[in-house]
Design a protein around this motif. Structure first.
Motif, PDB file in Angstrom:
ATOM      1  N   ARG A 330       0.761  -1.500  -0.063  1.00 54.16           N
ATOM      2  CA  ARG A 330       0.101  -0.032   0.016  1.00 54.16           C
ATOM      3  C   ARG A 330       0.759   1.263  -0.052  1.00 54.16           C
ATOM      4  O   ARG A 330       0.443   2.232  -0.658  1.00 54.16           O
ATOM      5  CB  ARG A 330      -0.788   0.091   1.329  1.00 54.16           C
ATOM      6  CG  ARG A 330      -1.859  -1.264   1.127  1.00 54.16           C
ATOM      7  CD  ARG A 330      -2.733  -1.287   2.495  1.00 54.16           C
ATOM      8  NE  ARG A 330      -1.925  -1.993   3.571  1.00 54.16           N
ATOM      9  CZ  ARG A 330      -2.487  -2.175   4.641  1.00 54.16           C
ATOM     10  NH1 ARG A 330      -3.771  -2.244   4.890  1.00 54.16           N
ATOM     11  NH2 ARG A 330      -1.531  -2.935   5.740  1.00 54.16           N
ATOM     12  N   ARG A 331       2.122   1.176   0.624  1.00 53.74           N
ATOM     13  CA  ARG A 331       2.754   2.388   0.623  1.00 53.74           C
ATOM     14  C   ARG A 331       3.936   2.429  -0.359  1.00 53.74           C
ATOM     15  O   ARG A 331       4.415   3.206  -1.164  1.00 53.74           O
ATOM     16  CB  ARG A 331       3.453   2.536   2.106  1.00 53.74           C
ATOM     17  CG  ARG A 331       4.457   3.842   2.279  1.00 53.74           C
ATOM     18  CD  ARG A 331       4.991   3.958   3.572  1.00 53.74           C
ATOM     19  NE  ARG A 331       5.586   5.196   3.894  1.00 53.74           N
ATOM     20  CZ  ARG A 331       6.627   5.570   4.467  1.00 53.74           C
ATOM     21  NH1 ARG A 331       6.713   4.898   5.611  1.00 53.74           N
ATOM     22  NH2 ARG A 331       7.127   6.806   4.485  1.00 53.74           N
ATOM     23  N   TRP A 332       4.543   0.866  -0.550  1.00 49.16           N
ATOM     24  CA  TRP A 332       5.724   0.939  -1.457  1.00 49.16           C
ATOM     25  C   TRP A 332       5.238   0.447  -2.573  1.00 49.16           C
ATOM     26  O   TRP A 332       5.788  -0.901  -2.863  1.00 49.16           O
ATOM     27  CB  TRP A 332       7.039   0.388  -0.625  1.00 49.16           C
ATOM     28  CG  TRP A 332       7.379   1.055   0.707  1.00 49.16           C
ATOM     29  CD1 TRP A 332       7.335   0.923   1.927  1.00 49.16           C
ATOM     30  CD2 TRP A 332       8.114   2.380   0.244  1.00 49.16           C
ATOM     31  NE1 TRP A 332       7.969   1.950   2.873  1.00 49.16           N
ATOM     32  CE2 TRP A 332       8.522   2.938   1.760  1.00 49.16           C
ATOM     33  CE3 TRP A 332       8.750   3.095  -0.625  1.00 49.16           C
ATOM     34  CZ2 TRP A 332       9.112   4.092   2.232  1.00 49.16           C
ATOM     35  CZ3 TRP A 332       9.588   4.136  -0.399  1.00 49.16           C
ATOM     36  CH2 TRP A 332       9.553   4.653   0.838  1.00 49.16           C
ATOM     37  N   THR A 333       4.450   0.962  -3.286  1.00 49.14           N
ATOM     38  CA  THR A 333       4.290   0.606  -4.506  1.00 49.14           C
ATOM     39  C   THR A 333       5.036   0.785  -5.548  1.00 49.14           C
ATOM     40  O   THR A 333       6.326   1.665  -5.387  1.00 49.14           O
ATOM     41  CB  THR A 333       2.733   1.203  -5.038  1.00 49.14           C
ATOM     42  OG1 THR A 333       3.139   2.785  -5.156  1.00 49.14           O
ATOM     43  CG2 THR A 333       1.801   1.409  -4.082  1.00 49.14           C
ATOM     44  N   ASP A 334       4.838  -0.058  -6.656  1.00 47.74           N
ATOM     45  CA  ASP A 334       5.943   0.179  -7.905  1.00 47.74           C
ATOM     46  C   ASP A 334       5.945   1.692  -8.491  1.00 47.74           C
ATOM     47  O   ASP A 334       7.035   2.140  -8.643  1.00 47.74           O
ATOM     48  CB  ASP A 334       5.316  -0.716  -9.075  1.00 47.74           C
ATOM     49  CG  ASP A 334       5.587  -2.229  -8.676  1.00 47.74           C
ATOM     50  OD1 ASP A 334       6.289  -2.729  -7.588  1.00 47.74           O
ATOM     51  OD2 ASP A 334       4.957  -3.288  -9.458  1.00 47.74           O
ATOM     52  N   SER A 335       4.846   2.393  -8.225  1.00 47.04           N
ATOM     53  CA  SER A 335       4.877   3.855  -8.864  1.00 47.04           C
ATOM     54  C   SER A 335       5.786   4.560  -7.893  1.00 47.04           C
ATOM     55  O   SER A 335       6.697   5.506  -8.148  1.00 47.04           O
ATOM     56  CB  SER A 335       3.507   4.313  -8.884  1.00 47.04           C
ATOM     57  OG  SER A 335       2.867   4.505  -7.936  1.00 47.04           O
ATOM     58  N   ARG A 336       5.781   4.438  -6.430  1.00 50.19           N
ATOM     59  CA  ARG A 336       6.564   5.030  -5.774  1.00 50.19           C
ATOM     60  C   ARG A 336       8.002   4.737  -5.643  1.00 50.19           C
ATOM     61  O   ARG A 336       8.815   5.610  -5.591  1.00 50.19           O
ATOM     62  CB  ARG A 336       6.035   4.892  -4.179  1.00 50.19           C
ATOM     63  CG  ARG A 336       6.708   5.711  -3.178  1.00 50.19           C
ATOM     64  CD  ARG A 336       6.180   5.545  -1.666  1.00 50.19           C
ATOM     65  NE  ARG A 336       6.814   6.340  -0.767  1.00 50.19           N
ATOM     66  CZ  ARG A 336       6.213   6.796   0.264  1.00 50.19           C
ATOM     67  NH1 ARG A 336       5.283   6.373   0.808  1.00 50.19           N
ATOM     68  NH2 ARG A 336       7.251   7.348   1.423  1.00 50.19           N
ATOM     69  N   LEU A 337       8.141   3.328  -5.722  1.00 50.90           N
ATOM     70  CA  LEU A 337       9.483   2.989  -5.905  1.00 50.90           C
ATOM     71  C   LEU A 337      10.018   3.554  -7.092  1.00 50.90           C
ATOM     72  O   LEU A 337      11.360   4.123  -7.083  1.00 50.90           O
ATOM     73  CB  LEU A 337       9.684   1.688  -5.922  1.00 50.90           C
ATOM     74  CG  LEU A 337       9.395   0.829  -4.807  1.00 50.90           C
ATOM     75  CD1 LEU A 337       9.098  -0.896  -4.825  1.00 50.90           C
ATOM     76  CD2 LEU A 337      10.061   0.834  -3.646  1.00 50.90           C
ATOM     77  N   HIS A 338       9.398   3.746  -8.334  1.00 51.91           N
ATOM     78  CA  HIS A 338      10.004   4.259  -9.423  1.00 51.91           C
ATOM     79  C   HIS A 338      10.350   5.662  -9.270  1.00 51.91           C
ATOM     80  O   HIS A 338      11.057   6.157  -9.830  1.00 51.91           O
ATOM     81  CB  HIS A 338       8.995   3.998 -10.745  1.00 51.91           C
ATOM     82  CG  HIS A 338       9.445   4.434 -12.073  1.00 51.91           C
ATOM     83  ND1 HIS A 338      10.297   3.843 -12.425  1.00 51.91           N
ATOM     84  CD2 HIS A 338       8.856   5.775 -12.357  1.00 51.91           C
ATOM     85  CE1 HIS A 338      10.403   4.753 -13.762  1.00 51.91           C
ATOM     86  NE2 HIS A 338       9.857   5.659 -13.710  1.00 51.91           N
ATOM     87  N   ARG A 339       9.421   6.439  -8.558  1.00 50.65           N
ATOM     88  CA  ARG A 339       9.702   7.773  -8.324  1.00 50.65           C
ATOM     89  C   ARG A 339      10.798   8.439  -7.331  1.00 50.65           C
ATOM     90  O   ARG A 339      11.148   9.442  -7.500  1.00 50.65           O
ATOM     91  CB  ARG A 339       8.392   8.582  -7.814  1.00 50.65           C
ATOM     92  CG  ARG A 339       7.138   8.377  -8.916  1.00 50.65           C
ATOM     93  CD  ARG A 339       6.113   9.413  -8.369  1.00 50.65           C
ATOM     94  NE  ARG A 339       5.892   9.282  -7.012  1.00 50.65           N
ATOM     95  CZ  ARG A 339       4.810   8.521  -6.782  1.00 50.65           C
ATOM     96  NH1 ARG A 339       4.163   7.611  -7.244  1.00 50.65           N
ATOM     97  NH2 ARG A 339       4.429   8.423  -5.212  1.00 50.65           N
ATOM     98  N   SER A 340      11.043   7.295  -6.483  1.00 53.50           N
ATOM     99  CA  SER A 340      12.201   7.531  -5.423  1.00 53.50           C
ATOM    100  C   SER A 340      13.672   7.784  -6.213  1.00 53.50           C
ATOM    101  O   SER A 340      13.758   7.460  -7.163  1.00 53.50           O
ATOM    102  CB  SER A 340      12.131   6.319  -4.461  1.00 53.50           C
ATOM    103  OG  SER A 340      11.035   6.157  -3.809  1.00 53.50           O
ATOM    104  N   ARG A 341      14.347   8.473  -5.231  1.00 54.03           N
ATOM    105  CA  ARG A 341      15.749   8.746  -5.618  1.00 54.03           C
ATOM    106  C   ARG A 341      16.726   7.719  -5.315  1.00 54.03           C
ATOM    107  O   ARG A 341      16.597   7.325  -4.085  1.00 54.03           O
ATOM    108  CB  ARG A 341      15.916  10.101  -5.251  1.00 54.03           C
ATOM    109  CG  ARG A 341      15.328  11.421  -6.091  1.00 54.03           C
ATOM    110  CD  ARG A 341      15.511  12.573  -5.307  1.00 54.03           C
ATOM    111  NE  ARG A 341      16.923  13.122  -5.116  1.00 54.03           N
ATOM    112  CZ  ARG A 341      17.109  14.230  -4.882  1.00 54.03           C
ATOM    113  NH1 ARG A 341      16.314  15.325  -4.408  1.00 54.03           N
ATOM    114  NH2 ARG A 341      18.477  14.665  -4.774  1.00 54.03           N
ATOM    115  N   TYR A 342      17.388   7.417  -5.907  1.00 52.38           N
ATOM    116  CA  TYR A 342      18.566   6.278  -5.651  1.00 52.38           C
ATOM    117  C   TYR A 342      20.010   6.715  -5.757  1.00 52.38           C
ATOM    118  O   TYR A 342      20.332   7.814  -6.366  1.00 52.38           O
ATOM    119  CB  TYR A 342      18.147   4.934  -6.408  1.00 52.38           C
ATOM    120  CG  TYR A 342      17.142   4.438  -6.249  1.00 52.38           C
ATOM    121  CD1 TYR A 342      16.811   3.442  -5.279  1.00 52.38           C
ATOM    122  CD2 TYR A 342      15.821   4.592  -7.149  1.00 52.38           C
ATOM    123  CE1 TYR A 342      15.367   2.848  -5.076  1.00 52.38           C
ATOM    124  CE2 TYR A 342      14.400   4.313  -6.896  1.00 52.38           C
ATOM    125  CZ  TYR A 342      14.273   3.397  -5.889  1.00 52.38           C
ATOM    126  OH  TYR A 342      13.054   2.787  -5.494  1.00 52.38           O
TER     127      TYR A 342
END
Length: 538
Positions: A330-342
């Motif tokens: 619910r929080r760490w969705t694929d879209s959120r992971l994609h938007r995160s900075r690495y």
């Protein structure tokens, strides 16, 4: 592209009498949780044997859990893997040990004494920093010597250096001593510390904080480069990481005699002494869940390993993206992971020479002509620049046993964009390695090309394929303020009960002290095994 070579046979194989899990194709979420074993202890499965996973296993074992560590590679260590080649020993990743009390604690939990089994040797200076014009700055923990070094570059900055170190100490006392082992599982945990973080200026970048006290641009580089050792851009990493300067002065910078792999094997020995086990060549396909409760892991072989709790030392983004079904997140969705900075990626060249270079320090930072511009290329533009700044590691300066007699062992590390950049390392790796070799030949290692006798490289592709690092990012999520503390993936998973995270991608972050501290956090969030619901073993 590098290859992973065998270091030693797996320390512990499948324990005698262990039963196979469900057949391939059976829905793993339908498997009954039967994690307890015949001796009645709750079972903890740890995914990955990096420092975070090994430390978590030791701490859980000390609390009464029976622990099984599962490792994809053929030997433990994760980023601290060891390559042995042509008589040379190469630590694959971590080479700097600070905050040794975190290691002392692990040995004490097992009724043993760290210093009796592992020798740490202080490195002096901590680093030699070489500027592109050939000028050098010897960085150490000696305040008098450091003031003299600062005065050589900018006499007017000596007092500013003292004030900066005082500020670093204040951040250290809050950021490391008070917050490094807080779980930040609730937003209220974050709200409590916001006033302190604002008071200490942690909304600034590390470079911004250094610039408050020091005017000379070269010295600003000297005192702001540390976030690069943790995957961060000094111009965007939260100033809380300025605590590293005081942390190093407080405890020193050390090297493990025999190589960092000696520390890995020592930690494995602690786990086995507790009755735990390590299974190498064992890759996890999925974390199995019943309802919203983790019940174990499904291996690529099709075997199910049941558990009362699961601890993932895999990259946090990989854990959520690959090991948990989309429907559960619910929080760490694929879209959120994609938007995160690495973090950035790393290009690492390991090489041995047929001669020694006694004038080269154990740790050398070889700076290029640009600082901010190069970091913009790496973190923002994600292009492979023609110039570079390098970290050169010569462990044989401290431990000659890591190379044949009369030889030197090295690795040189270059920060590069992570794999989302699209760089084709199949074609770029060798030209890039040669460019680095020629630069070192011109600067600190004269005659290098004629004396290289063994060689291997690691690229972001290898981090992604061998270490399962999301986007090939060497240090997981970038340590910006919006991805720190509560904003980072929590040590107790927000998605699934009974799942816990350790390592660079959770709180407090990357670096050996960070990942060891992430395991320490588990002491406050993992229930005692006596509170677990036991099921009959199959």
């Amino acid at each position: 592209m590098s290859r992973i070579t065998a270091v030693s046979p797996p320390t512990t194989l499948l324990r005698e009498g262990q039963k196979a899990g469900p057949v391939v194709g059976e829905d793993p979420r339908a498997v009954k949780d039967n994690g307890s074993c015949a001796d009645g202890r709750s079972h903890a499965v740890v995914i990955g044997s990096g420092f975070g996973g090994l430390a978590a296993a030791i701490r859980l074992g000390a609390r009464g859990y029976r622990v099984t560590v599962l490792e994809k590679l053929d030997a433990p260590g994760g980023r601290a893997y060891v390559h042995r080649q042509d008589g040379f020993t190469f630590d694959a990743g971590p080479t700097i040990i600070t905050a040794p009390f975190l290691l002392d604690e692990l040995w004490q939990l097992c009724g043993r004494r760290f210093a009796d089994e592992i020798e740490l040797r202080a490195t002096k200076p901590f680093y030699r920093i070489r500027f592109d014009d050939g000028e050098v700055f010897d960085y150490s923990g000696d305040e008098t010597a450091m003031c003299a070094q600062v005065a050589r570059f900018s006499p007017g900055d000596v007092e500013g250096y003292r004030r900066f170190m005082a500020a670093s100490e204040k951040v250290f006392k809050v950021g490391f001593e008070q917050l490094g082992h807080v779980s930040f599982g609730k937003v209220s945990d974050m709200l409590k510390v916001v006033p302190d973080l604002i008071r200490l200026g942690c909304w600034r970048s590390v470079y911004g904080m250094v610039s408050r006290y020091i005017r000379d641009e070269r010295l600003r580089t000297v005192f702001s480069f540390h976030p690069l050792l943790l995957g961060g851009n000094p111009f965007s990493t939260t100033a809380i990481y300025s605590l590293i300067c005081f942390l190093e002065r407080h405890w020193g910078v050390h090297f493990v005699m025999g190589g960092t792999g000696r520390l890995v094997s020592g930690m494995v020995g602690l786990i086995e002494g507790q009755g735990g086990s390590l299974r190498c060549n064992t890759e996890v396909e999925q974390i199995t869940v019943q309802g919203r409760q983790a019940t174990g892991v499904l291996l690529q072989s099709g075997e199910h390993v049941p558990a009362d709790i699961v601890v993932s030392n895999a990259d946090s983004a990989w854990t959520y993206h690959k090991l948990l079904p989309t429907a559960l997140r619910r929080r760490w969705t694929d879209s959120r992971l994609h938007r995160s900075r690495y973090s950035m990626g790393l290009f690492v060249w390991y090489f041995g020479t047929s001669r020694q270079y006694p004038d080269v320090m154990h740790h050398t930072i070889v700076l290029g002509p640009r600082y901010r511009g190069l970091l913009d290329d790496i973190f923002k533009h994600k292009v492979l620049a023609d110039d570079f700044s390098l970290y050169l590691h010569r462990p044989t300066a401290t431990d000659p046993s890591l190379a044949p007699t009369g030889c030197d062992t090295f690795y040189v590390l270059s920060p590069v964009p992570h794999s989302a950049s699209g760089i084709d390392w199949q074609t770029q790796a060798e030209p890039y390695r040669r460019a680095i070799m020629q630069h070192l030949d011109r600067t600190v290692l004269p005659g290098l090309e004629q004396h290289v006798v063994t060689s291997r490289v690691t690229t972001p592709d290898d981090f992604e394929q061998n270490l399962l690092a999301y986007r090939g990012a060497a240090f997981s999520l970038e340590p910006v303020f919006s991805q720190s503390a509560w904003f980072r993936p929590h040590n107790r998973s927000e998605e699934v009960d009974g799942l816990y995270l350790v390592g660079a991608g959770t709180h407090p972050g990357a670096g050996v002290p960070g990942v060891l501290s992430s395991a320490r956090v588990l002491d406050t969030v993992v229930p005692d095994p006596a509170r677990e619901t036991h099921h009959e073993s199959t």
